[in-house]
Design an enzyme around this catalytic site. Structure first.
Site, PDB file in Angstrom:
ATOM      1  N   GLY A  73      85.959  57.063  26.544  1.00  0.00           N
ATOM      2  CA  GLY A  73      84.709  56.364  26.113  1.00  0.00           C
ATOM      3  C   GLY A  73      83.961  55.144  26.058  1.00  0.00           C
ATOM      4  N   ILE A  74      83.908  54.035  25.240  1.00  0.00           N
ATOM      5  CA  ILE A  74      83.581  52.507  25.069  1.00  0.00           C
ATOM      6  C   ILE A  74      84.723  52.012  25.327  1.00  0.00           C
ATOM      7  CG2 ILE A  74      83.351  51.171  24.078  1.00  0.00           C
ATOM      8  CD1 ILE A  74      80.982  52.743  22.221  1.00  0.00           C
ATOM      9  N   ASP A 119      99.855  56.526  17.940  1.00  0.00           N
ATOM     10  CA  ASP A 119      98.836  56.228  16.412  1.00  0.00           C
ATOM     11  C   ASP A 119      97.668  54.816  16.146  1.00  0.00           C
ATOM     12  OD1 ASP A 119      97.060  56.424  13.962  1.00  0.00           O
ATOM     13  OD2 ASP A 119      98.592  58.511  13.485  1.00  0.00           O
ATOM     14  N   TYR A 147      82.348  56.818   7.748  1.00  0.00           N
ATOM     15  CA  TYR A 147      81.928  56.199   9.248  1.00  0.00           C
ATOM     16  C   TYR A 147      80.608  55.396   8.946  1.00  0.00           C
ATOM     17  CZ  TYR A 147      80.981  55.956  14.249  1.00  0.00           C
ATOM     18  OH  TYR A 147      80.769  55.043  15.234  1.00  0.00           O
ATOM     19  N   LYS A 156      81.826  51.102   9.560  1.00  0.00           N
ATOM     20  CA  LYS A 156      81.542  50.594  10.232  1.00  0.00           C
ATOM     21  C   LYS A 156      80.839  48.927   9.426  1.00  0.00           C
ATOM     22  CE  LYS A 156      82.338  52.640  13.946  1.00  0.00           C
ATOM     23  NZ  LYS A 156      83.830  52.415  14.437  1.00  0.00           N
ATOM     24  N   VAL A 192      75.356  56.370  22.623  1.00  0.00           N
ATOM     25  CA  VAL A 192      75.948  55.408  23.379  1.00  0.00           C
ATOM     26  C   VAL A 192      76.426  57.327  24.085  1.00  0.00           C
ATOM     27  CG1 VAL A 192      77.553  54.573  24.844  1.00  0.00           C
ATOM     28  CG2 VAL A 192      76.882  53.711  22.444  1.00  0.00           C
ATOM     29  N   THR A 250      78.788  59.204  24.618  1.00  0.00           N
ATOM     30  CA  THR A 250      80.148  59.472  23.999  1.00  0.00           C
ATOM     31  C   THR A 250      81.006  61.119  23.723  1.00  0.00           C
ATOM     32  OG1 THR A 250      79.935  58.773  22.351  1.00  0.00           O
ATOM     33  CG2 THR A 250      80.787  57.334  24.599  1.00  0.00           C
TER      34      THR A 250
END
Length: 233
Positions: free
Chosen positions: A16-17, A53, A138, A142, A171, A173
């Site tokens: 991904g990113i 991890d 989430y 953030k 995005v 992803t």
């Protein structure tokens, strides 16, 4: 003595990113170490990947122990557990990966970054601004990343270390696959994005590369949206 190329450590750098950021920095002449539990099969050989991890700070530090210097740290690793996040165990797991792991690593890496007068970029999200009925952890994580970024920027500016965050919107992803597969939802999202399309990971990566570069030498403590205008309408 020849000075080595700048070194970046990227959590979540195998997909991904994170991967796009690793590729962007590699193309700009950086040495790149990516860490995380997952990687794409076609990850370029120039990106040195260590499976670990990200909540295990010592394991991540071991991945760069033999390397000289550290000019950039990017915390891209993140998880999303959708409707499960209303359960305390899942909420805590998301917060641990998305916030606490990055905080612990940034603190552990600070002495090396201070020597190099390096820079940190944390991955926030447009969800730092909005609420989400299905992803409370989430969104909370953030928002915490954005606030943490400001605190680290204030605390570490005198050490020569800049700290910024980026707030990607929609995005293309793996994490957004569920939303993209829901054609009705995807149409609503597309209808709201002023630029009329989702971002490519490389478009987020280019902004991260800028924030790590000398071109952003007087930028610290900011959260920079990369959302095609989604958050302003």
């Amino acid at each position: 003595m020849i000075k080595p190329h700048p070194l970046a450590l990227i959590t979540g750098g195998g997909t991904g990113i994170g991967r796009a950021t690793a590729e962007s920095l590699l193309a700009a002449g950086w040495r790149v170490i990516a860490v995380g539990l997952d990687r794409d099969d076609d990850l370029p050989e120039g990106i040195r990947f260590h499976k670990a991890d990200v909540t295990n700070t010592n394991a991540i530090l071991a991945a760069i122990d033999s390397e000289e210097g550290l000019d950039g740290f990017v915390h891209c690793a993140g998880i999303l557990r959708h409707e499960r996040e209303w359960q305390i165990a899942d909420f805590d797991a998301v917060m641990q990966v998305n916030v606490s792991a990055g905080f612990a690593l940034a603190n552990a890496l600070l002495p090396r970054l201070e020597v190099a007068r390096g820079s940190i970029v944390m991955l926030a999200s447009m969800w730092a601004i909005f609420g989400s009925a299905g992803a409370p952890a989430y969104t909370a994580s953030k928002g915490a990343v954005a606030a943490l970024t400001r605190s680290m920027a204030v605390a570490w500016a005198s050490k020569g270390v800049r700290v910024n965050s980026v707030a990607p919107g929609w995005v293309e992803t793996r994490m957004s696959a569920r939303a993209r597969a829901d054609l009705e939802r995807a149409a609503r999202i597309n209808g709201r994005i002023p630029m009329g399309r989702w971002a490519q990971p490389s478009e987020v990566a280019s902004v991260i590369r800028f924030l790590l570069s000398p071109d952003a030498a007087y930028v610290t403590g900011t959260m920079l949206p990369i959302d095609g205008g989604y958050s302003v309408c």
